[in-house]
Scaffold this motif. Sequence first.
Motif, short mmCIF file in Angstrom:
data_model
loop_
_atom_site.label_atom_id
_atom_site.label_comp_id
_atom_site.label_asym_id
_atom_site.label_seq_id
_atom_site.Cartn_x
_atom_site.Cartn_y
_atom_site.Cartn_z
N LYS A 117 0.85 -1.21 0.00
CA LYS A 117 0.00 0.00 0.00
C LYS A 117 0.87 1.25 0.00
N VAL A 121 0.77 4.38 -2.66
CA VAL A 121 0.60 5.80 -2.37
C VAL A 121 1.87 6.59 -2.67
N ASN A 122 2.92 5.87 -3.09
CA ASN A 122 4.18 6.51 -3.51
C ASN A 122 4.84 7.29 -2.37
N TRP A 126 6.95 11.30 -1.93
CA TRP A 126 6.24 12.51 -1.52
C TRP A 126 7.25 13.63 -1.31
N GLU A 163 -2.23 11.30 -2.58
CA GLU A 163 -2.54 9.96 -2.09
C GLU A 163 -2.87 9.92 -0.60
N TRP A 164 -3.06 11.08 0.04
CA TRP A 164 -3.23 11.15 1.49
C TRP A 164 -4.39 10.28 1.98
N LEU A 166 -5.82 7.60 0.74
CA LEU A 166 -5.49 6.17 0.67
C LEU A 166 -4.48 5.81 1.75
N PHE A 167 -3.51 6.70 2.02
CA PHE A 167 -2.55 6.48 3.09
C PHE A 167 -3.27 6.36 4.43
#
Length: 180
Positions: A117, A121-122, A126, A163-164, A166-167
């Motif tokens: 995961k 979200v990479n 970031w 992607e916050w 999903l994080f």
Amino acid sequence: MAIIYKKCTKCGSKNSVKIDCGMPGYERSREAEAGKMNPDYSCNDCGHEWNRKQAMDEAYGKIKIIKASVGGYFGGYYDVTVDFDNLQTTWSFNEGETQKTSKRSIQVSTSQAFIEKLKMVNLLNWKANYTEVGVCDGTHWSVEIFTVERTIKKYGDNMFPLEWELFCKSIGRITNRKFH
């Protein structure tokens, strides 16, 4: 810290070159169909070859602990620690006089799924800072990533990576508690 794809996954050298093969021939196309990964880079020092996925797996495999927090003055603060070495999560919520804490043991498969995961979200790519200029109140967040080699810090005030959400859902899933 962004992932350094050109860093050799075997010897750590940055003395590498990108392999540019052009259009793959019949043999390489068959290998790709069979699931064999074709290399993207070659190390000039040790001769090792690797691809972007292997570089990403290497970088995320070095994560030992993640500490994340989010909150604001009127909503309280959530703090989470995910310890990959001890297979444990710690979650806490603080709001004024109220404090709740929860510890949870996790399985290896759960920690591996969480790492997947984090790749989605990479996280390692970031930016270091997401701050909305001119706003002093609101939601503050931070993520500290402890790796084999160093500590990486990401934070923000009222701004978030794309992607916050999903994080936050991934943190909530691994802790079995709310995080936002």
